[in-house]
Design a protein around this motif. Sequence first.
Motif, PDB file in Angstrom:
ATOM      1  N   UNK A 130      -9.271   8.742  -0.856  1.00  0.00           N
ATOM      2  CA  UNK A 130      -8.280   7.786  -1.365  1.00  0.00           C
ATOM      3  C   UNK A 130      -7.944   8.072  -2.823  1.00  0.00           C
ATOM      4  N   UNK A 131      -8.936   8.458  -3.594  1.00  0.00           N
ATOM      5  CA  UNK A 131      -8.714   8.765  -5.013  1.00  0.00           C
ATOM      6  C   UNK A 131      -7.698   9.885  -5.194  1.00  0.00           C
ATOM      7  N   UNK A 132      -7.675  10.804  -4.252  1.00  0.00           N
ATOM      8  CA  UNK A 132      -6.801  11.973  -4.374  1.00  0.00           C
ATOM      9  C   UNK A 132      -5.341  11.687  -4.033  1.00  0.00           C
ATOM     10  N   UNK A 186       1.481   5.834   5.527  1.00  0.00           N
ATOM     11  CA  UNK A 186       2.455   4.962   4.868  1.00  0.00           C
ATOM     12  C   UNK A 186       3.142   5.684   3.714  1.00  0.00           C
ATOM     13  N   UNK A 187       2.404   6.568   3.056  1.00  0.00           N
ATOM     14  CA  UNK A 187       2.943   7.308   1.922  1.00  0.00           C
ATOM     15  C   UNK A 187       3.599   8.625   2.348  1.00  0.00           C
ATOM     16  N   UNK A 188       3.640   8.855   3.651  1.00  0.00           N
ATOM     17  CA  UNK A 188       4.279  10.065   4.154  1.00  0.00           C
ATOM     18  C   UNK A 188       3.453  11.317   3.988  1.00  0.00           C
ATOM     19  N   UNK A 189       2.123  11.143   3.904  1.00  0.00           N
ATOM     20  CA  UNK A 189       1.232  12.294   3.755  1.00  0.00           C
ATOM     21  C   UNK A 189       0.590  12.633   5.090  1.00  0.00           C
ATOM     22  N   UNK A 190       0.157  13.877   5.218  1.00  0.00           N
ATOM     23  CA  UNK A 190      -0.520  14.313   6.440  1.00  0.00           C
ATOM     24  C   UNK A 190      -2.023  14.190   6.266  1.00  0.00           C
ATOM     25  N   UNK A 240      -6.536   6.833   6.241  1.00  0.00           N
ATOM     26  CA  UNK A 240      -5.573   7.612   7.024  1.00  0.00           C
ATOM     27  C   UNK A 240      -4.263   6.840   7.192  1.00  0.00           C
ATOM     28  N   UNK A 241      -4.359   5.533   7.370  1.00  0.00           N
ATOM     29  CA  UNK A 241      -3.153   4.719   7.502  1.00  0.00           C
ATOM     30  C   UNK A 241      -2.382   4.657   6.183  1.00  0.00           C
ATOM     31  N   UNK A 242      -3.101   4.607   5.060  1.00  0.00           N
ATOM     32  CA  UNK A 242      -2.437   4.624   3.752  1.00  0.00           C
ATOM     33  C   UNK A 242      -1.695   5.949   3.574  1.00  0.00           C
ATOM     34  N   UNK A 285       0.817  -1.209   0.000  1.00  0.00           N
ATOM     35  CA  UNK A 285       0.000   0.000   0.000  1.00  0.00           C
ATOM     36  C   UNK A 285       0.856   1.266   0.000  1.00  0.00           C
ATOM     37  N   UNK A 286       2.025   1.191   0.586  1.00  0.00           N
ATOM     38  CA  UNK A 286       2.936   2.337   0.587  1.00  0.00           C
ATOM     39  C   UNK A 286       3.378   2.682  -0.828  1.00  0.00           C
ATOM     40  N   UNK A 287       3.635   1.664  -1.632  1.00  0.00           N
ATOM     41  CA  UNK A 287       4.151   1.874  -2.984  1.00  0.00           C
ATOM     42  C   UNK A 287       3.058   1.974  -4.050  1.00  0.00           C
ATOM     43  N   UNK A 288       1.883   1.459  -3.754  1.00  0.00           N
ATOM     44  CA  UNK A 288       0.823   1.364  -4.767  1.00  0.00           C
ATOM     45  C   UNK A 288       0.410   2.731  -5.308  1.00  0.00           C
TER      46      UNK A 288
END
Length: 255
Positions: free
Chosen positions: A90-92, A251-255, A246-248, A13-16
């Motif tokens: 999630x789409x964004x 994982x992607x380093x977003x706030x 929120x967890x995704x 999910x981090x890389x997807x």
Amino acid sequence: MSVIEGKKAKEILKKAEFIAVLTGSGISAESGIPTFRGNDGLWKKFSPEELSSFEGFYRNPAMVTEWYRYRRKIILGTKPNPAHLALADLERIVTEFYLITQNIDRLHQRAGSKKVIELHGNIMENYCIKCGKVFDIEEFDCVYEKFEDHVPRCECGGYIRPNVVWFGEPLPEEAFSEAYKAAVNCEVFISIGTSGAVRPAADLPRYAKYNGAYLIEINPERSYLTDIADLWVKGKAGEVLPQFVEEVKKLKGMK
């Protein structure tokens, strides 16, 4: 407590950057929309085939028209729930995203989702069975008021029916083709609030899995997909999806 369990799930999910989602009636039920007929005594005496088939419409177009006006009124009185809003969020955060839905209520669009594929059409539109002219809600209501028999007809004389897929009818070819492409090309496929039993929509998660996608199921109960899912998040969509997204983000380093 995290809803995304396991190191592999978190890494994927981090890389997807290409996620496809399939939603069923469960997500709409959380907004107060009955999965089909609910408990309303006015309609319980009718079978689904009488209300949602071309044969039923042909035999009694007035009854079927009233049934869909009744359903539309219920839907317009509801609003997107936290699950719908979470999917729009999630789409964004990914590059490629497709939301494939079996629902006809357009709550995903009202929540802000852009790339929505409607497999079963949508209840907010009607069309003439003779010439194909499409009528939005306001146009349909204007035509409806002109006919005392409650069977609205187009200028060409054809009956006007809801723009939804009825029992015995094929899915829209363009919509299913687009959904299939999303399923076989995505990195992660998420199935939400669907039993996984109604084909051909139920085949989409399987196509995704067989083509290498990581398959996630979000459902309060086991379904026909649970045994092949790489991750089963047990719970109602409205309760777990906001946390999942929120967890995704984290994982992607977003706030």
